[in-house]
Design a protein around this motif. Structure first.
Motif, mmCIF file in Angstrom:
data_model
loop_
_atom_site.group_PDB
_atom_site.id
_atom_site.type_symbol
_atom_site.label_atom_id
_atom_site.label_comp_id
_atom_site.label_asym_id
_atom_site.label_seq_id
_atom_site.Cartn_x
_atom_site.Cartn_y
_atom_site.Cartn_z
ATOM 1 N N PRO A 1 0.815 -1.220 0.000
ATOM 2 C CA PRO A 1 0.000 0.000 0.000
ATOM 3 C C PRO A 1 0.848 1.269 0.000
ATOM 4 N N SER B 1 -1.959 12.198 1.927
ATOM 5 C CA SER B 1 -3.080 12.975 2.447
ATOM 6 C C SER B 1 -2.692 14.443 2.464
ATOM 7 N N GLU C 1 -0.029 5.706 0.527
ATOM 8 C CA GLU C 1 -1.087 6.655 0.861
ATOM 9 C C GLU C 1 -0.510 8.060 0.965
ATOM 10 N N GLU D 1 -5.386 6.541 -1.788
ATOM 11 C CA GLU D 1 -4.934 5.186 -1.513
ATOM 12 C C GLU D 1 -4.480 4.530 -2.812
ATOM 13 N N ARG E 1 -7.618 12.053 1.108
ATOM 14 C CA ARG E 1 -6.782 10.868 1.318
ATOM 15 C C ARG E 1 -6.742 10.071 0.026
#
Length: 219
Positions: free
Chosen positions: A162, A166, A164, A181, A179
């Protein structure tokens, strides 16, 4: 949590208030005055109307008309010395956290975002922002003019890992948190979802599907 279906963008409205230390009286601005517009450009005033509107020419790139609502856009009157400082070093003495987006910054040296030296997380930030510019106009407004508190993380353990990012975003009509992903596929990190939570809302808008996957494939 609502899912957004990539509907066509709608036109937004003018700017939200971003500064408190500003004049709210339209008669304090005259032709020839210098002012800072809601995109932080120092401008030369060419028109003031009777409804609280002000227009001018950007002293950064010559664009015009640079139109704002004096009472809602956080317009600040500038001196000539301040104009020269804004041109060289960017907007000063901001009493709010928003700064122009990286691709809107005209001064040098430009700040380093520093999320990931390899570039993957910066690419996710840039790609998601471009997506929101095109597909979140009905929520954020015609223009995205500021951001802050960018952060990111990833765990490159191979396929399925993963990533990410933000950040807080400010549009001409609203502001909120974002956010993004992503999951690694091969050597790329296609975006899986972009979640936008507008200020004052508990429910997030969810952008997903092939258009989202196609807008960000960092590698």
């Amino acid at each position: 949590m609502r899912t957004h279906n990539n509907r066509l963008p709608l036109r937004g409205v003018c700017c939200v208030s971003v500064a408190s230390n500003v004049s709210l009286h339209m008669d304090t601005f005259q032709l020839g005055d210098y002012y800072e517009d809601c995109s932080f450009h120092p401008c030369l005033c060419t028109a003031v109307d009777g409804q609280g509107g002000i227009s001018g020419i950007s002293l950064i790139d010559g664009s015009s008309p640079r139109s704002c609502d004096i009472s809602h856009c956080g317009v600040r009157k500038l001196t000539l010395d301040e104009v020269m400082l804004w041109k060289k070093k960017g907007p000063q003495n901001l009493d709010h956290p928003w700064t122009p987006l990286p691709d809107k910054q005209w001064w040098w040296p430009q700040p380093v975002e520093g999320l990931n030296p390899a570039g993957a997380l910066e690419f996710l930030f840039e790609s998601s922002l471009n997506y929101l510019r095109n597909f979140a106009r009905s929520e954020l407004g015609d223009e995205i003019v500021g951001w802050y508190a960018a952060a990111g993380s990833f765990n490159d353990a191979g396929v399925g890992s993963p990533a990410e990012v933000s950040y807080q975003v400010r549009g001409s009509a609203a502001r909120g948190s974002v956010r993004v992903e992503a999951v690694k596929e091969g050597r790329l990190w296609p975006i899986q979802r972009i979640l936008l939570t507008l200020d004052g809302q508990n429910e997030s808008l969810v952008f997903e599907g092939e258009k989202v996957r196609g807008c960000g494939r960092a590698g």
